[in-house]
Motif scaffolding. Structure first.
Motif, PDB file in Angstrom:
ATOM      1  N   THR A  27       0.853  -1.181   0.000  1.00  0.00           N
ATOM      2  CA  THR A  27       0.000   0.000   0.000  1.00  0.00           C
ATOM      3  C   THR A  27       0.890   1.232   0.000  1.00  0.00           C
ATOM      4  O   THR A  27       1.995   1.221   0.548  1.00  0.00           O
ATOM      5  CB  THR A  27      -0.929   0.044   1.229  1.00  0.00           C
ATOM      6  OG1 THR A  27      -0.131   0.083   2.405  1.00  0.00           O
ATOM      7  CG2 THR A  27      -1.857  -1.145   1.266  1.00  0.00           C
ATOM      8  N   TYR A  28       0.455   2.293  -0.634  1.00  0.00           N
ATOM      9  CA  TYR A  28       1.208   3.529  -0.725  1.00  0.00           C
ATOM     10  C   TYR A  28       0.289   4.687  -0.365  1.00  0.00           C
ATOM     11  O   TYR A  28      -0.916   4.614  -0.596  1.00  0.00           O
ATOM     12  CB  TYR A  28       1.735   3.734  -2.156  1.00  0.00           C
ATOM     13  CG  TYR A  28       2.695   2.660  -2.586  1.00  0.00           C
ATOM     14  CD1 TYR A  28       4.035   2.727  -2.243  1.00  0.00           C
ATOM     15  CD2 TYR A  28       2.260   1.575  -3.326  1.00  0.00           C
ATOM     16  CE1 TYR A  28       4.919   1.733  -2.630  1.00  0.00           C
ATOM     17  CE2 TYR A  28       3.135   0.573  -3.719  1.00  0.00           C
ATOM     18  CZ  TYR A  28       4.465   0.667  -3.369  1.00  0.00           C
ATOM     19  OH  TYR A  28       5.333  -0.310  -3.739  1.00  0.00           O
ATOM     20  N   PRO A  29       0.869   5.758   0.160  1.00  0.00           N
ATOM     21  CA  PRO A  29       0.039   6.940   0.414  1.00  0.00           C
ATOM     22  C   PRO A  29      -0.580   7.441  -0.877  1.00  0.00           C
ATOM     23  O   PRO A  29      -0.062   7.187  -1.974  1.00  0.00           O
ATOM     24  CB  PRO A  29       1.042   7.960   0.968  1.00  0.00           C
ATOM     25  CG  PRO A  29       2.208   7.160   1.430  1.00  0.00           C
ATOM     26  CD  PRO A  29       2.237   5.930   0.571  1.00  0.00           C
ATOM     27  N   SER A  30      -1.672   8.146  -0.775  1.00  0.00           N
ATOM     28  CA  SER A  30      -2.367   8.683  -1.941  1.00  0.00           C
ATOM     29  C   SER A  30      -1.407   9.497  -2.801  1.00  0.00           C
ATOM     30  O   SER A  30      -0.633  10.299  -2.288  1.00  0.00           O
ATOM     31  CB  SER A  30      -3.521   9.566  -1.464  1.00  0.00           C
ATOM     32  OG  SER A  30      -4.162  10.141  -2.567  1.00  0.00           O
ATOM     33  N   GLY A  31      -1.425   9.282  -4.101  1.00  0.00           N
ATOM     34  CA  GLY A  31      -0.585  10.039  -5.023  1.00  0.00           C
ATOM     35  C   GLY A  31       0.751   9.389  -5.330  1.00  0.00           C
ATOM     36  O   GLY A  31       1.464   9.858  -6.193  1.00  0.00           O
ATOM     37  N   ILE A  32       1.108   8.321  -4.643  1.00  0.00           N
ATOM     38  CA  ILE A  32       2.385   7.644  -4.909  1.00  0.00           C
ATOM     39  C   ILE A  32       2.115   6.405  -5.751  1.00  0.00           C
ATOM     40  O   ILE A  32       1.256   5.591  -5.428  1.00  0.00           O
ATOM     41  CB  ILE A  32       3.094   7.256  -3.600  1.00  0.00           C
ATOM     42  CG1 ILE A  32       3.480   8.511  -2.835  1.00  0.00           C
ATOM     43  CG2 ILE A  32       4.316   6.392  -3.883  1.00  0.00           C
ATOM     44  CD1 ILE A  32       4.147   8.250  -1.514  1.00  0.00           C
ATOM     45  N   ILE A  33       2.860   6.280  -6.850  1.00  0.00           N
ATOM     46  CA  ILE A  33       2.716   5.127  -7.742  1.00  0.00           C
ATOM     47  C   ILE A  33       4.059   4.414  -7.816  1.00  0.00           C
ATOM     48  O   ILE A  33       5.084   5.023  -8.118  1.00  0.00           O
ATOM     49  CB  ILE A  33       2.278   5.571  -9.152  1.00  0.00           C
ATOM     50  CG1 ILE A  33       0.951   6.329  -9.079  1.00  0.00           C
ATOM     51  CG2 ILE A  33       2.178   4.369 -10.091  1.00  0.00           C
ATOM     52  CD1 ILE A  33       0.538   6.959 -10.378  1.00  0.00           C
ATOM     53  N   SER A  34       4.063   3.142  -7.552  1.00  0.00           N
ATOM     54  CA  SER A  34       5.274   2.332  -7.596  1.00  0.00           C
ATOM     55  C   SER A  34       5.791   2.218  -9.028  1.00  0.00           C
ATOM     56  O   SER A  34       5.013   2.056  -9.968  1.00  0.00           O
ATOM     57  CB  SER A  34       4.963   0.942  -7.041  1.00  0.00           C
ATOM     58  OG  SER A  34       5.953   0.020  -7.394  1.00  0.00           O
ATOM     59  N   THR A  35       7.113   2.247  -9.196  1.00  0.00           N
ATOM     60  CA  THR A  35       7.681   2.039 -10.531  1.00  0.00           C
ATOM     61  C   THR A  35       7.396   0.622 -11.026  1.00  0.00           C
ATOM     62  O   THR A  35       7.269   0.401 -12.223  1.00  0.00           O
ATOM     63  CB  THR A  35       9.193   2.307 -10.560  1.00  0.00           C
ATOM     64  OG1 THR A  35       9.832   1.520  -9.555  1.00  0.00           O
ATOM     65  CG2 THR A  35       9.501   3.777 -10.357  1.00  0.00           C
ATOM     66  N   ASP A  36       7.268  -0.338 -10.101  1.00  0.00           N
ATOM     67  CA  ASP A  36       6.903  -1.701 -10.505  1.00  0.00           C
ATOM     68  C   ASP A  36       5.558  -1.689 -11.222  1.00  0.00           C
ATOM     69  O   ASP A  36       5.372  -2.352 -12.233  1.00  0.00           O
ATOM     70  CB  ASP A  36       6.805  -2.633  -9.293  1.00  0.00           C
ATOM     71  CG  ASP A  36       8.143  -2.888  -8.630  1.00  0.00           C
ATOM     72  OD1 ASP A  36       9.177  -2.789  -9.318  1.00  0.00           O
ATOM     73  OD2 ASP A  36       8.147  -3.190  -7.425  1.00  0.00           O
ATOM     74  N   PHE A  37       4.619  -0.899 -10.697  1.00  0.00           N
ATOM     75  CA  PHE A  37       3.297  -0.783 -11.307  1.00  0.00           C
ATOM     76  C   PHE A  37       3.380  -0.042 -12.644  1.00  0.00           C
ATOM     77  O   PHE A  37       2.787  -0.458 -13.632  1.00  0.00           O
ATOM     78  CB  PHE A  37       2.353  -0.047 -10.353  1.00  0.00           C
ATOM     79  CG  PHE A  37       0.979   0.186 -10.920  1.00  0.00           C
ATOM     80  CD1 PHE A  37       0.045  -0.836 -10.936  1.00  0.00           C
ATOM     81  CD2 PHE A  37       0.618   1.411 -11.449  1.00  0.00           C
ATOM     82  CE1 PHE A  37      -1.224  -0.630 -11.465  1.00  0.00           C
ATOM     83  CE2 PHE A  37      -0.637   1.626 -11.975  1.00  0.00           C
ATOM     84  CZ  PHE A  37      -1.561   0.605 -11.986  1.00  0.00           C
ATOM     85  N   LEU A  38       4.129   1.046 -12.689  1.00  0.00           N
ATOM     86  CA  LEU A  38       4.235   1.845 -13.916  1.00  0.00           C
ATOM     87  C   LEU A  38       4.932   1.091 -15.044  1.00  0.00           C
ATOM     88  O   LEU A  38       4.454   1.065 -16.171  1.00  0.00           O
ATOM     89  CB  LEU A  38       5.011   3.142 -13.656  1.00  0.00           C
ATOM     90  CG  LEU A  38       4.272   4.306 -13.065  1.00  0.00           C
ATOM     91  CD1 LEU A  38       5.234   5.465 -12.841  1.00  0.00           C
ATOM     92  CD2 LEU A  38       3.129   4.740 -13.949  1.00  0.00           C
TER      93      LEU A  38
END
Length: 68
Positions: A27-38
């Motif tokens: 889980t990540y704070p709102s607005g943070i996107i993991s590079t793994d996901f991107l």
């Protein structure tokens, strides 16, 4: 002294009222996107912004480089 309407004195919601997280799920704070996901296993992605295209890539040293 006037109170600040943007501040809340109420405590954080109890864990029972927060959404459940599955085991192993990040889980990540709102607005943070993991590079793994991107990147989804790729070394670079293209980003379209205001009609322009940008390339975001991961270097051999694990750094991010954004170029137009």
């Amino acid at each position: 002294m006037p109170t600040d309407p943007t501040r809340s004195n109420s405590p954080a919601p109890p864990a029972a009222s927060r959404p459940a997280v599955k085991p192993g799920e990040r889980t990540y704070p709102s607005g943070i996107i993991s590079t793994d996901f991107l990147f989804q296993g790729n070394q670079e992605i293209l980003i379209s912004h205001n009609g322009e295209h940008y390339r975001l890539r991961i270097t051999k040293n694990g750094k991010l480089i954004l170029t137009k």
